[in-house]
Design a protein around this motif. Sequence first.
Motif, mmCIF file in Angstrom:
data_model
loop_
_atom_site.group_PDB
_atom_site.id
_atom_site.type_symbol
_atom_site.label_atom_id
_atom_site.label_comp_id
_atom_site.label_asym_id
_atom_site.label_seq_id
_atom_site.Cartn_x
_atom_site.Cartn_y
_atom_site.Cartn_z
ATOM 1 N N GLY A 1 0.792 -1.220 0.000
ATOM 2 C CA GLY A 1 0.000 0.000 0.000
ATOM 3 C C GLY A 1 0.828 1.274 0.000
ATOM 4 O O GLY A 1 0.265 2.364 -0.115
ATOM 5 N N GLU A 2 2.153 1.161 0.090
ATOM 6 C CA GLU A 2 2.991 2.357 0.138
ATOM 7 C C GLU A 2 3.080 3.034 -1.222
ATOM 8 O O GLU A 2 3.146 4.265 -1.306
ATOM 9 C CB GLU A 2 4.386 2.000 0.639
ATOM 10 C CG GLU A 2 5.277 3.208 0.888
ATOM 11 C CD GLU A 2 6.592 2.833 1.547
ATOM 12 O OE1 GLU A 2 7.458 3.701 1.672
ATOM 13 O OE2 GLU A 2 6.751 1.656 1.946
ATOM 14 N N VAL A 3 3.091 2.256 -2.295
ATOM 15 C CA VAL A 3 3.113 2.805 -3.655
ATOM 16 C C VAL A 3 1.930 2.228 -4.417
ATOM 17 O O VAL A 3 1.867 1.014 -4.654
ATOM 18 C CB VAL A 3 4.427 2.470 -4.386
ATOM 19 C CG1 VAL A 3 4.376 2.989 -5.824
ATOM 20 C CG2 VAL A 3 5.623 3.054 -3.655
ATOM 21 N N LYS A 4 1.015 3.118 -4.792
ATOM 22 C CA LYS A 4 -0.160 2.698 -5.545
ATOM 23 C C LYS A 4 -0.239 3.494 -6.847
ATOM 24 O O LYS A 4 0.042 4.687 -6.878
ATOM 25 C CB LYS A 4 -1.438 2.915 -4.733
ATOM 26 C CG LYS A 4 -1.578 1.976 -3.544
ATOM 27 C CD LYS A 4 -2.913 2.175 -2.858
ATOM 28 C CE LYS A 4 -3.098 1.178 -1.706
ATOM 29 N NZ LYS A 4 -4.412 1.352 -1.047
ATOM 30 N N VAL A 5 -0.628 2.794 -7.908
ATOM 31 C CA VAL A 5 -0.767 3.414 -9.226
ATOM 32 C C VAL A 5 -2.202 3.213 -9.686
ATOM 33 O O VAL A 5 -2.670 2.073 -9.791
ATOM 34 C CB VAL A 5 0.209 2.794 -10.242
ATOM 35 C CG1 VAL A 5 0.109 3.521 -11.585
ATOM 36 C CG2 VAL A 5 1.645 2.842 -9.718
ATOM 37 N N GLN B 1 4.230 -3.068 -4.217
ATOM 38 C CA GLN B 1 4.883 -4.045 -3.354
ATOM 39 C C GLN B 1 4.319 -5.449 -3.565
ATOM 40 O O GLN B 1 5.046 -6.437 -3.475
ATOM 41 C CB GLN B 1 4.757 -3.643 -1.881
ATOM 42 C CG GLN B 1 5.466 -4.565 -0.908
ATOM 43 C CD GLN B 1 6.951 -4.761 -1.240
ATOM 44 O OE1 GLN B 1 7.620 -3.830 -1.678
ATOM 45 N NE2 GLN B 1 7.469 -5.977 -1.044
ATOM 46 N N LYS B 2 3.041 -5.534 -3.881
ATOM 47 C CA LYS B 2 2.469 -6.849 -4.181
ATOM 48 C C LYS B 2 3.065 -7.423 -5.468
ATOM 49 O O LYS B 2 3.250 -8.641 -5.585
ATOM 50 C CB LYS B 2 0.945 -6.756 -4.290
ATOM 51 C CG LYS B 2 0.250 -6.563 -2.940
ATOM 52 C CD LYS B 2 -1.254 -6.691 -3.085
ATOM 53 C CE LYS B 2 -1.946 -6.635 -1.728
ATOM 54 N NZ LYS B 2 -3.412 -6.819 -1.837
ATOM 55 N N ASP C 1 2.769 -11.497 -5.512
ATOM 56 C CA ASP C 1 1.381 -11.796 -5.185
ATOM 57 C C ASP C 1 0.531 -11.753 -6.452
ATOM 58 O O ASP C 1 0.779 -10.966 -7.373
ATOM 59 C CB ASP C 1 0.829 -10.796 -4.177
ATOM 60 C CG ASP C 1 1.569 -10.847 -2.838
ATOM 61 O OD1 ASP C 1 2.289 -11.841 -2.616
ATOM 62 O OD2 ASP C 1 1.449 -9.890 -2.050
ATOM 63 N N SER C 2 -0.485 -12.549 -6.485
ATOM 64 C CA SER C 2 -1.359 -12.587 -7.661
ATOM 65 C C SER C 2 -2.420 -11.492 -7.629
ATOM 66 O O SER C 2 -2.982 -11.134 -8.669
ATOM 67 C CB SER C 2 -2.042 -13.952 -7.766
ATOM 68 O OG SER C 2 -2.818 -14.216 -6.599
ATOM 69 N N ASP C 3 -2.715 -10.951 -6.445
ATOM 70 C CA ASP C 3 -3.780 -9.951 -6.321
ATOM 71 C C ASP C 3 -3.215 -8.532 -6.281
ATOM 72 O O ASP C 3 -3.624 -7.706 -5.465
ATOM 73 C CB ASP C 3 -4.613 -10.217 -5.068
ATOM 74 C CG ASP C 3 -3.787 -10.134 -3.788
ATOM 75 O OD1 ASP C 3 -2.532 -10.247 -3.876
ATOM 76 O OD2 ASP C 3 -4.374 -9.937 -2.707
ATOM 77 N N TYR C 4 -2.269 -8.228 -7.195
ATOM 78 C CA TYR C 4 -1.637 -6.906 -7.155
ATOM 79 C C TYR C 4 -2.512 -5.816 -7.763
ATOM 80 O O TYR C 4 -2.193 -4.644 -7.695
ATOM 81 C CB TYR C 4 -0.271 -6.942 -7.837
ATOM 82 C CG TYR C 4 -0.254 -7.476 -9.249
ATOM 83 C CD1 TYR C 4 -0.538 -6.655 -10.336
ATOM 84 C CD2 TYR C 4 0.071 -8.807 -9.506
ATOM 85 C CE1 TYR C 4 -0.512 -7.142 -11.624
ATOM 86 C CE2 TYR C 4 0.108 -9.300 -10.797
ATOM 87 C CZ TYR C 4 -0.184 -8.467 -11.856
ATOM 88 O OH TYR C 4 -0.154 -8.957 -13.140
ATOM 89 N N ILE C 5 -3.641 -6.203 -8.401
ATOM 90 C CA ILE C 5 -4.564 -5.225 -8.981
ATOM 91 C C ILE C 5 -5.883 -5.257 -8.210
ATOM 92 O O ILE C 5 -6.457 -6.327 -7.991
ATOM 93 C CB ILE C 5 -4.846 -5.516 -10.469
ATOM 94 C CG1 ILE C 5 -3.555 -5.471 -11.282
ATOM 95 C CG2 ILE C 5 -5.858 -4.516 -11.028
ATOM 96 C CD1 ILE C 5 -2.870 -4.136 -11.290
#
Length: 645
Positions: free
Chosen positions: A133-137, A407-408, A413-417
Motif C-alpha cells: 500500500g505504500e506505492v499505488k498506481v 509491493q504486491k 502476489d497474484s492480487d496486485y490489482i
Amino acid sequence: MDQQEVQVLSLSREETDNLKDGVNLINVSGSEKYVVFKEPGTDTYRACLNKCKHQGGTFIADIEDSTKCVLKCTKHGWKLDASTMRYVNPPDSFRQEQLVPEVTEDGRLTLNELKPPQPWEDDPREKLPLEIGEVKVTYFTHACMEYNFNGTIFFTDPWLTGPAFSRGWWLMHEPPSDWPERLAKADLIYISHCHSDHLSYPTLKILAEKNPDIPIYVGDTSMPVFCKLEQSGVKLNNINVLKFGRWFKVNEDLRFMIMMDGVHPDMDTCILIDYKGHQILNTVDCTNPNGGRLPQGIDMMLSDFAGGASGFPMTFSGGKYTEEWKAQFIKRERNKLLYYKTQVVRDVSPLLYCPFAGYFVEAHPSDHYIRDTNTKNDPAALNALIAKYSPDIKTWTPKPGSVLDLQKVINGDSDYITEPSPAMKVMKDRWNFDKYLDQTNQCVFDEIFSYPEWIQFYYRWTKFGDYNLVIRMIETDDQFGPIQGGYDFYVDFSGPEPTFPTGRPEREHSYLEMKNRIGVHRETVKKGLFWDDLYIGFNNRISREPDTFHYQFWNHMQILLKVATPNWEAFLADMKAKNAVKRDVWAPEKMEDIAGVTKHIPNGQPRPPAVPTNRYNWRTYATVLASSLVGALAIAYMWKSRPSL
C-alpha cells in the motif's frame, strides 16, 4: 559522469582488406549488426549500427537504388544513404548516429561508439523495502495515471475531458467521476509533450479554476510544451521546465528525471520515477526513448501500444490508396508495432509492464469512416505476446479506477490489482460534442475571413519557403464535400516567400491537395495553431503528386510555426485603412451546409438547421426566412385540403 568511447567492433586486417568499395553489411554472431561504407578508392570509412532511427528495423540493400549507396529499412521503408549517413526517405529529415571508425597501425578497422552516461546511474540508490500500500498506481484514462507515493500524489498527462486534436479524438474510457477534485489536490503533475491528448486544455481549464498554483513539470524541449498557453486562455502559475537527464528531488524518498526522444527530441519526452530506489519508467509516446538507452530490471514500465495516431494513410486518396491497400497497410503496421513494443519491453525487463496512451476513439458520427478503418492494437494482445516471449514479466491491462500495488508486484502476489466497482462506468458513450464543436466553429464567422487577403497574410506569417511545393487548400463541410462560400486557393512555396497562383504552375513541382473541414481549418489559421489538429485529428483529406512525404513542410507546420498568434488586429486595421473589398465570411445557400458545420448532438442525429449568428450572412437569413414562410404556407394549405374523416 563523462562521455566514454567504447569499442563495439574490431575487424582483422584480412577482414578489413576484404571490405568492398561502397556499402558493407556486417553481422557479428551474438552481437549488433553494422553498416560500413568505404569511400571508393580510399581507406576512408563511415559506419553506424544497422538499426533504423525510427523503430529499430534492419537495413537491407535498396534494389531500386542505382547508386548502390541507399539502404532500405525492412520495417517501414525508411531509406538511408550510407555515403552521407542521411535519411533520404523521409527526405531532408534525420541523420543516422555514426560510429567512429579507426584504422590501426596493423591494418585493423575498429568501430567505436561515443556513449553518453546513463543519467540514472548518477547518484544511484539501493532499493529500500516497501510496505504493501505504500506505492499505488491508479489508471484514469488514456495516458493519465495517478501515482501515490506514501501520500505524495503525482499525476501524468491528464487528458480527462473534451476532445484532442480539435474534434478528431475522444476519450474511450470514462475516468473516475471525482477526477477534478483528485487532480486539483495533486502535489505535482508531469506533462510529456504538447499534443492535446497529453496537454489537454479543456482538462487544465477545470484544474486552473480549482488550483492554478499546482506545480507542473515539463522537459526543456526546443518547442516548449506550453507554447500555446496564451492562446488557450488557461491561467496556470507554476510551470517548471526541467533539463533532461537530471534528477529532480521531490522529497527525501521521491525523485524523477525527464528524458528526450531520439527521433523527436524537439518535442517528445519520457520520465523515470525513483521512489526509495524502486523505478518506474513511462516512455509515453516516444518512438526511440532516450535514444534507445533505457534502464534495465526496473519495477514497472508503461508505454503506448495502439498505433493509429496519424492521418496516414486513412486520410489519403488517389494512386495506391485504395481501401484494400489501406487495410493491408494498417494490419501490417500494427503487427510491426506489437512486436517492436514486445522487444523494447523484453530489453528493459521490468517486473511489470502496462500498455496505455492509446485509449482514444474517433467518436464523432462524421468520423465513422476513420473509426471503422483505423483499427488499433488490442492491449491484451500485446500483453499476450509479452507473456509468450517474456513469461517472467507481469502485465496489466488497465481499467479506469483500477489500482496497482507495487509491493504486491514485487512480492509476486497474484492480487496486485484492485479492480473498480462493477457499477463503475468503463466505456464512454457520450462526449458532449456540441460544446466543443460550437467553440471550434465560432472561428468560421470571424471577420478576418471576409478579406481574401488573409491567405497571403497567414502563409507569409508561417515563414515557410524555398521548397518546391505547391498546395491547394479547399474548405469543405464535415464530409469533405463542396461547401458554398468556402475558400479554395493555391500556395507556391518555391520562393523565399510564398506566392499565390490561381492554378498549378507549369514547371515541375511537388503537389499536395488538402480538403479541410472549414471550422477546424479556420480555427487553426486564426489561432496560429500547429497543423496537428488538421492532420492527426483526421480533419482533412490529402492527395499528393508524387507520392512522397514532405518532411520539411510537415515538420515546419506541425512543430516550427511561431509561438505568437498572427497579428489579426493589425491585419484588420490595414484592410480597413485600404478600404479593401469584403466578401461574405461564409454564406452558403444550401441548408445542409449550415447544419453540417454548426450543429450536432451527442447521438449524432442532426438538429433542425439553425442560422449562424453573424452579421455578414444576410443572404443566409433571407434564405432561411423565405424557406420558413414557404414551408408554413404549404403546411397550412395541406391541412386545409386534408380529406374528411
